[in-house]
Design a protein around this motif. Structure first.
Motif, PDB file in Angstrom:
ATOM      1  N   LEU A  53      52.637  46.202  38.016  1.00 35.96           N
ATOM      2  CA  LEU A  53      52.439  47.455  37.288  1.00 35.96           C
ATOM      3  C   LEU A  53      52.803  48.664  38.127  1.00 35.96           C
ATOM      4  N   ASP A  54      53.620  49.543  37.540  1.00 31.43           N
ATOM      5  CA  ASP A  54      53.886  50.851  38.125  1.00 31.43           C
ATOM      6  C   ASP A  54      52.615  51.687  37.972  1.00 31.43           C
ATOM      7  N   VAL A  55      52.411  52.645  38.867  1.00 31.07           N
ATOM      8  CA  VAL A  55      51.223  53.494  38.760  1.00 31.07           C
ATOM      9  C   VAL A  55      51.443  54.606  37.733  1.00 31.07           C
ATOM     10  N   VAL A  78      43.232  37.965  36.847  1.00 34.08           N
ATOM     11  CA  VAL A  78      44.692  37.961  36.906  1.00 34.08           C
ATOM     12  C   VAL A  78      45.138  38.820  38.087  1.00 34.08           C
ATOM     13  N   PRO A  79      45.936  38.261  39.006  1.00 37.17           N
ATOM     14  CA  PRO A  79      46.421  39.065  40.128  1.00 37.17           C
ATOM     15  C   PRO A  79      47.325  40.191  39.630  1.00 37.17           C
ATOM     16  N   VAL A  80      47.185  41.358  40.266  1.00 35.34           N
ATOM     17  CA  VAL A  80      48.003  42.516  39.915  1.00 35.34           C
ATOM     18  C   VAL A  80      48.648  43.074  41.175  1.00 35.34           C
ATOM     19  N   VAL A  81      49.977  43.156  41.145  1.00 34.31           N
ATOM     20  CA  VAL A  81      50.730  43.803  42.213  1.00 34.31           C
ATOM     21  C   VAL A  81      51.119  45.180  41.691  1.00 34.31           C
ATOM     22  N   VAL A  82      50.637  46.221  42.346  1.00 39.83           N
ATOM     23  CA  VAL A  82      50.978  47.586  41.970  1.00 39.83           C
ATOM     24  C   VAL A  82      52.262  47.964  42.681  1.00 39.83           C
TER      25      VAL A  82
END
Length: 124
Positions: A53-55, A78-82
């Motif tokens: 996800l983009d910020v 759920v893992p989230v990579v920002v």
């Protein structure tokens, strides 16, 4: 087993680059241009294996999506990579404190992003 990854970024070139890199690595990718559409999708579709996800996006920001995910029983783990152009220490800490699993700053190496995705999915 094919992992499903949700991508959200309002920058077309970044979104297409991430889509291409992850698709080429064998992942099933679903992408969105803003946080609101992403959240709507997460509420109705099968739970993804990971989100990138983009910020800064129209509608909901990536961090708002992360916070909602962490409050939702089905999506909480759920893992989230920002992925963000905001790279100051305070920005990274805000992302991690919002519930992001990892934080990658733009400009970024597509190979590094892929490596972090694999790590978060337990593949490395």
């Amino acid at each position: 087993m094919t992992h499903t990854i949700v991508i959200a970024d309002d920058d077309d070139s970044v979104r297409r680059l991430v889509e291409h890199k992850l698709s080429a690595a064998g992942y099933e990718v679903e992408s969105f241009v803003n946080g609101s559409r992403t959240w709507d999708h997460l509420q109705t579709a099968p739970v993804p294996d990971l989100c990138v996800l983009d910020v800064m996006m129209p509608g909901l920001t990536g961090l708002q999506v992360v916070e909602r995910m962490r409050d939702d029983e089905a999506l909480a783990d759920v893992p989230v990579v920002v992925l963000s152009s905001r790279g100051r220490e305070a920005d990274v800490l805000d992302g991690l404190e919002s519930g992001a699993t990892d934080y990658v700053t733009k400009p970024f190496s597509p190979r590094e992003l892929l490596s972090r995705v694999r790590l978060r999915l337990g593949e490395e």
